[in-house]
Design an enzyme around this catalytic site. Structure first.
Site, PDB file in Angstrom:
ATOM      1  CE  LYS A   1       5.166   1.422  -7.723  1.00  0.00           C
ATOM      2  NZ  LYS A   1       4.984   1.181  -6.280  1.00  0.00           N
TER       3      LYS A   1
ATOM      4  CG  ASP B   1       8.564   2.473  -8.569  1.00  0.00           C
ATOM      5  OD1 ASP B   1       8.919   1.364  -9.034  1.00  0.00           O
ATOM      6  OD2 ASP B   1       8.310   2.664  -7.355  1.00  0.00           O
TER       7      ASP B   1
ATOM      8  CG  ASP C   1       7.126  -1.432  -6.057  1.00  0.00           C
ATOM      9  OD1 ASP C   1       7.678  -0.436  -6.587  1.00  0.00           O
ATOM     10  OD2 ASP C   1       5.909  -1.482  -5.809  1.00  0.00           O
TER      11      ASP C   1
ATOM     12  CG  ASP D   1       8.821   6.861  -7.296  1.00  0.00           C
ATOM     13  OD1 ASP D   1       8.564   7.401  -6.208  1.00  0.00           O
ATOM     14  OD2 ASP D   1       9.278   5.709  -7.398  1.00  0.00           O
TER      15      ASP D   1
ATOM     16  NE  ARG E   1      12.719   0.438   0.848  1.00  0.00           N
ATOM     17  CZ  ARG E   1      11.708  -0.009   1.586  1.00  0.00           C
ATOM     18  NH1 ARG E   1      11.911  -0.942   2.502  1.00  0.00           N
ATOM     19  NH2 ARG E   1      10.492   0.470   1.427  1.00  0.00           N
TER      20      ARG E   1
HETATM   21  N1  BES Z   1       7.507   4.874  -5.171  1.00  0.00           N
HETATM   22  C1  BES Z   1       6.968   3.898  -4.307  1.00  0.00           C
HETATM   23  C2  BES Z   1       6.219   4.505  -3.135  1.00  0.00           C
HETATM   24  C3  BES Z   1       4.950   5.227  -3.461  1.00  0.00           C
HETATM   25  C4  BES Z   1       3.759   4.540  -3.546  1.00  0.00           C
HETATM   26  C5  BES Z   1       4.938   6.586  -3.639  1.00  0.00           C
HETATM   27  C6  BES Z   1       2.592   5.209  -3.841  1.00  0.00           C
HETATM   28  C7  BES Z   1       3.773   7.267  -3.925  1.00  0.00           C
HETATM   29  C8  BES Z   1       2.598   6.576  -4.028  1.00  0.00           C
HETATM   30  C9  BES Z   1       8.080   3.017  -3.754  1.00  0.00           C
HETATM   31  O1  BES Z   1       9.121   2.785  -4.609  1.00  0.00           O
HETATM   32  C10 BES Z   1       7.477   1.680  -3.426  1.00  0.00           C
HETATM   33  O2  BES Z   1       6.998   1.050  -4.321  1.00  0.00           O
HETATM   34  N2  BES Z   1       7.510   1.296  -2.161  1.00  0.00           N
HETATM   35  C11 BES Z   1       6.970   0.051  -1.751  1.00  0.00           C
HETATM   36  C12 BES Z   1       7.954  -0.645  -0.852  1.00  0.00           C
HETATM   37  C13 BES Z   1       7.523  -2.025  -0.420  1.00  0.00           C
HETATM   38  C14 BES Z   1       7.559  -2.956  -1.597  1.00  0.00           C
HETATM   39  C15 BES Z   1       8.435  -2.499   0.683  1.00  0.00           C
HETATM   40  C16 BES Z   1       5.697   0.339  -0.980  1.00  0.00           C
HETATM   41  O3  BES Z   1       5.734   1.224  -0.121  1.00  0.00           O
HETATM   42  O4  BES Z   1       4.685  -0.270  -1.257  1.00  0.00           O
HETATM   43 ZN    ZN Z   2       9.461   4.221  -6.022  1.00  0.00          ZN
HETATM   44 MN    MN Z   3       8.751   1.178  -5.889  1.00  0.00          MN
END
Ligand code: BES
Ligand code: ZN
Ligand code: MN
Length: 498
Positions: free
Chosen positions: A276, A269, A346, A287, A350
């Protein structure tokens, strides 16, 4: 590794290392400690009065060549307070001793478990030992073999015939479960160039063949036919094509409804166009930990011959930025027909989970449980310490909490309120994929909720629990495999939901 079981006294165990599990003590009262103290000319008295070993959690000490013992050394490992003794005390103690040089340089050992009546202690002990010694050596070219444990045989010794039966069945069970968890760790740790969606699919197929359950893999074309717009939108930016992996294990009666497990399988990811931060981006190779838990849960269920029908669903893809990637602002159509405005590429997990949860409905499930490294906000909810659970069925949530009491993988329920549902509504489409900064873990669940049918559902957000930052007794630094023990414990005690 060979396991043996016997009814023996500590003195007669002819092994290199005799491991004794010891709760905190201020005076030598236990019979086996008294005998060992005498045999070592006051060795126990000495380490106790010096403070070197008092039975606290994390303590280990060895007594070399106790006279009258067949073992070359006795290794004492601390269990913590007697009053607070629980299965995790044994998991931790066995994890601590698993890396102790006295033990790893031995070829044979005995774990003396005496007369503990609680058979869960036995299961926890073998789990802790196998989990604590985990190292991923696959990618080291040299200078590694010497760190490997030489231990090839463990004898589990108890006091009587009744306990002997229990110890055998619980050790066998614990070893299978620990194996499952190590599979999760290995997959989570494996870098994204070695674990693409197609390679994860191959791994699933091989395991399914080995443990005799069914595995079907949908390629990009089949995913397109299924109209999984969420999964396709995430995969679009990558040169690696996605896979949708369907696992089926039938251990229950034909008429029994299936329990469906869903795991997020993003093999890397990057965030996509909403790239990111570079700091710790490498950790996003993990991920796909949710998908790994689901795969390992089916393997473990098959090995334990659980009398259940299970479906495992693993949507797998990369999330990459490129000229063909989905853009912020794009609107996509999900399998269910709902439209989603992409606010942040990102928030990809979901999208793939939503299509998969929708797909789960076609099995007429008894219950659906999804597990995913879904939100960074988890760090501010429970941190590394545990996972948030959310869902639509209090009984299912309760059972997960109960399972976590034994497995010591902590979970806590969060609510989904109308205010959170409101966050996920779009001006110009049905939904947005990101509700901004507030209540990130809940908002993601409020999004998923739109894709749930008329069946019990629970969502487990394992972001951060999937990684251990420092190292704990049975959890070395890195991928933890969190969730495998939890799901297996839940499934092992499964009864039809009311
Ligand atoms: N895979 C990430 C979540 C994550 C972050 C898991 C750090 C483990 C460690 C997910 O896909 C993500 O990036 N989520 C975002 C969503 C946001 C952009 C609404 C997040 O939580 O920052
Ligand atoms: Zn993710
Ligand atoms: Mn993500």
């Amino acid at each position: 590794m060979v396991f043996r079981y016997s009814i023996e006294k500590p003195q007669s165990l002819a092994v290199e290392s005799l491991v004794l599990f010891v709760p905190t003590f201020e005076r030598i009262r236990d019979k086996f400690l008294k005998e060992l103290d005498t045999a070592s000319a006051g060795g126990i008295t000495t380490i106790l009065s010096s403070g070197e070993f008092t039975g606290k959690e994390g303590e280990v000490a060895a007594i070399i060549r106790p006279r009258g013992y067949k073992a070359q050394r006795a290794i004492l490992v601390g269990l913590g307070e007697q009053k607070k003794l629980n299965p995790d005390s044994f998991r931790k103690a066995a994890g601590t001793v698993s890396r102790f040089r006295g033990l790893t340089t031995s070829k044979t050992a005995a774990f003396y478990l005496g007369s503990y009546e609680n058979e869960k202690f036995y299961q926890a002990a073998i789990e802790g030992y196998l989990l604590g010694g985990f190292q991923l050596l696959d990618f080291k070219s040299r200078e590694t073999k010497e760190h490997e444990s030489k231990l090839a045989q463990i004898t589990f010794a108890v006091e009587n015939q009744v306990l002997l039966k229990k110890v055998r069945s619980k050790v066998e069970r614990g070893a299978i479960i620990a194996d499952g968890q190590l599979l999760v760790r290995r997959l989570s740790f494996t870098p994204a160039n070695f674990l693409t969606p197609s390679k994860l699919a191959r791994e699933a197929r091989q395991l399914a063949r080995k443990y005799r359950f069914n595995c079907q893999v949908l390629d990009e074309k089949a995913i397109y036919k299924e109209k999984m717009g969420g999964l396709l939108a995430v995969a679009k930016g990558s040169t690696e094509s996605p896979r949708f992996i369907v696992l089926k294990y039938r251990g229950g009666r034909a008429a029994m409804k299936s329990i469906v497990l869903v795991g997020k399988g993003v093999t890397f990811d990057s965030g996509g166009i909403s790239l990111k931060d570079r700091l710790n981006m490498h950790e996003m190779k993990g991920d796909m930990s949710g998908a790994a838990v689901v795969l390992a849960a089916l393997v473990t269920a098959a090995r334990l011959k659980l009398p259940l029908n299970l479906i495992g669903l693993m949507p797998t893809t990369e999330n990459m930025p490129s000229g063909s990637a989905t853009r912020p602002g794009d609107i996509i159509t999900m399998r269910k027909g709902l439209t989603v405005e992409i606010i942040n590429t990102d928030a990809e997990g979901r999208l793939i989970l939503a299509d998969t949860l929708d797909y789960a409905g076609k099995f007429g499930p008894e219950a659906v449980i999804d597990i995913a490294t879904l939100t960074g906000a988890s760090l501010y909810v429970l941190g590394y310490a545990g996972a948030s659970i959310l869902g639509n069925n209090p009984q299912l949530v309760d059972r997960l909490k109960k399972a976590s009491d034994f497995t010591a993988e902590k979970v806590w329920e969060m609510p989904i309120w109308d205010d959170h549902r409101q966050l996920m509504k779009s001006e110009i489409a049905d939904l947005v994929n990101s509700g901004g900064r507030q209540a990130g873990t809940i908002a993601a669940s409020a999004f998923l909720e739109n894709f749930i049918g008329d069946w019990p559902w629970a969502h487990i957000d394992i972001a951060y629990c999937d990684l251990e930052p420092h190292g704990k007794p049975y959890t070395p630094k890195g991928a933890t495999g969190f969730g495998l023990r939890l799901l297996v414990e839940l499934l092992s005690n499964w009864k039809k939901l009311r």
